[in-house]
Motif scaffolding. Structure first.
Motif, PDB file in Angstrom:
ATOM      1  N   GLY A   1      27.860 -27.408  17.968  1.00  9.57           N
ATOM      2  CA  GLY A   1      27.775 -28.038  19.231  1.00  9.57           C
ATOM      3  C   GLY A   1      26.927 -27.152  20.080  1.00  9.57           C
ATOM      4  O   GLY A   1      26.724 -27.603  21.248  1.00  9.57           O
ATOM      5  N   GLY A   2      26.293 -26.170  19.879  1.00  9.49           N
ATOM      6  CA  GLY A   2      25.176 -25.795  20.631  1.00  9.49           C
ATOM      7  C   GLY A   2      25.657 -24.039  20.989  1.00  9.49           C
ATOM      8  O   GLY A   2      24.829 -23.545  21.773  1.00  9.49           O
ATOM      9  N   SER A   3      26.475 -23.411  20.395  1.00  3.26           N
ATOM     10  CA  SER A   3      26.620 -22.050  20.556  1.00  3.26           C
ATOM     11  C   SER A   3      25.454 -21.119  19.828  1.00  3.26           C
ATOM     12  O   SER A   3      24.786 -21.693  18.963  1.00  3.26           O
ATOM     13  CB  SER A   3      27.846 -21.137  19.987  1.00  3.26           C
ATOM     14  N   ASN A   4      24.930 -20.054  20.458  1.00  7.15           N
ATOM     15  CA  ASN A   4      23.827 -19.380  20.091  1.00  7.15           C
ATOM     16  C   ASN A   4      24.418 -18.230  19.195  1.00  7.15           C
ATOM     17  O   ASN A   4      25.008 -17.492  19.808  1.00  7.15           O
ATOM     18  CB  ASN A   4      22.784 -18.827  21.052  1.00  7.15           C
ATOM     19  N   TYR A   5      24.055 -17.877  17.969  1.00  8.79           N
ATOM     20  CA  TYR A   5      24.323 -16.824  17.140  1.00  8.79           C
ATOM     21  C   TYR A   5      23.333 -15.760  16.930  1.00  8.79           C
ATOM     22  O   TYR A   5      22.015 -16.290  17.188  1.00  8.79           O
ATOM     23  CB  TYR A   5      25.067 -17.454  15.930  1.00  8.79           C
ATOM     24  N   VAL A   6      23.785 -14.576  16.533  1.00  8.72           N
ATOM     25  CA  VAL A   6      22.657 -13.751  16.056  1.00  8.72           C
ATOM     26  C   VAL A   6      23.233 -12.884  15.026  1.00  8.72           C
ATOM     27  O   VAL A   6      24.419 -12.624  14.726  1.00  8.72           O
ATOM     28  CB  VAL A   6      22.412 -12.796  17.102  1.00  8.72           C
ATOM     29  N   LEU A   7      22.386 -12.891  13.660  1.00  7.74           N
ATOM     30  CA  LEU A   7      22.793 -12.106  12.537  1.00  7.74           C
ATOM     31  C   LEU A   7      22.688 -10.669  12.805  1.00  7.74           C
ATOM     32  O   LEU A   7      21.480  -9.996  13.133  1.00  7.74           O
ATOM     33  CB  LEU A   7      22.092 -12.389  11.419  1.00  7.74           C
ATOM     34  N   HIS A   8      23.754  -9.910  12.714  1.00  2.00           N
ATOM     35  CA  HIS A   8      23.657  -8.272  13.047  1.00  2.00           C
ATOM     36  C   HIS A   8      23.658  -7.670  11.767  1.00  2.00           C
ATOM     37  O   HIS A   8      24.651  -7.830  10.748  1.00  2.00           O
ATOM     38  CB  HIS A   8      24.991  -7.926  13.655  1.00  2.00           C
ATOM     39  N   LEU A   9      22.927  -6.773  11.238  1.00  2.44           N
ATOM     40  CA  LEU A   9      22.825  -6.249  10.329  1.00  2.44           C
ATOM     41  C   LEU A   9      22.628  -4.517  10.409  1.00  2.44           C
ATOM     42  O   LEU A   9      21.804  -3.818  11.283  1.00  2.44           O
ATOM     43  CB  LEU A   9      21.392  -6.436   9.416  1.00  2.44           C
ATOM     44  N   ASP A  10      23.579  -3.906   9.850  1.00  4.69           N
ATOM     45  CA  ASP A  10      23.449  -2.337  10.148  1.00  4.69           C
ATOM     46  C   ASP A  10      22.827  -1.702   8.807  1.00  4.69           C
ATOM     47  O   ASP A  10      23.231  -2.065   7.447  1.00  4.69           O
ATOM     48  CB  ASP A  10      25.260  -1.761   9.855  1.00  4.69           C
ATOM     49  N   CYS A  11      22.026  -0.722   9.112  1.00  4.24           N
ATOM     50  CA  CYS A  11      21.255  -0.150   8.124  1.00  4.24           C
ATOM     51  C   CYS A  11      21.328   1.374   8.329  1.00  4.24           C
ATOM     52  O   CYS A  11      21.736   1.816   9.211  1.00  4.24           O
ATOM     53  CB  CYS A  11      19.962  -0.544   8.266  1.00  4.24           C
TER      54      CYS A  11
END
Length: 120
Positions: free
Chosen positions: A54-64
């Motif tokens: 329904g419209g939430s913004n997400y971000v993929l977080h990658l630890d390196c």
């Protein structure tokens, strides 16, 4: 001078050994923060598929962790750093991020990946 070179050599050897261990043991699936996402982590990257919400913004977080560009070329550092994907609205499409985009000659492995709600 000789002592500091010896210390640097020991730290580099330990870092390479640790990277090898993470590369062999550290691959698999990671848990997503929003419960409607499925995250798959590889050795060098991760991807996420999130159902429409329904419209939430997400971000993929990658630890390196590894060798990465830490400033203007040719400055490099060894250690952990994070990579974030572009913010996205969940729609069932795959979103990816990788550890290798942090400058030329980078060697790093992914240690953790998850999806979080993006708050600008």
């Amino acid at each position: 001078m000789r002592r500091s070179l010896g210390v640097v050599a020991r730290v580099a050897a330990a870092s390479i050994t640790g990277l090898g261990f993470v590369a062999v043991i550290g691959s698999g699936s990671a848990q997503a923060a929003p419960q409607d996402c499925s995250v798959a982590k590889g050795i060098f990257d991760a991807s996420a598929v999130c159902a429409a919400d329904g419209g939430s913004n997400y971000v993929l977080h990658l630890d390196c962790v590894g060798l990465y560009a830490s400033g203007p070329f040719p400055l490099y550092a060894v250690g952990p750093y994070k990579v974030l994907s572009y913010p996205f609205t969940p729609s069932g499409e795959r979103v990816s991020a990788g550890c290798t985009g942090m400058g030329p000659g980078v060697f790093a492995v992914a240690t953790n990946a998850y999806v979080e709600i993006y708050n600008p």
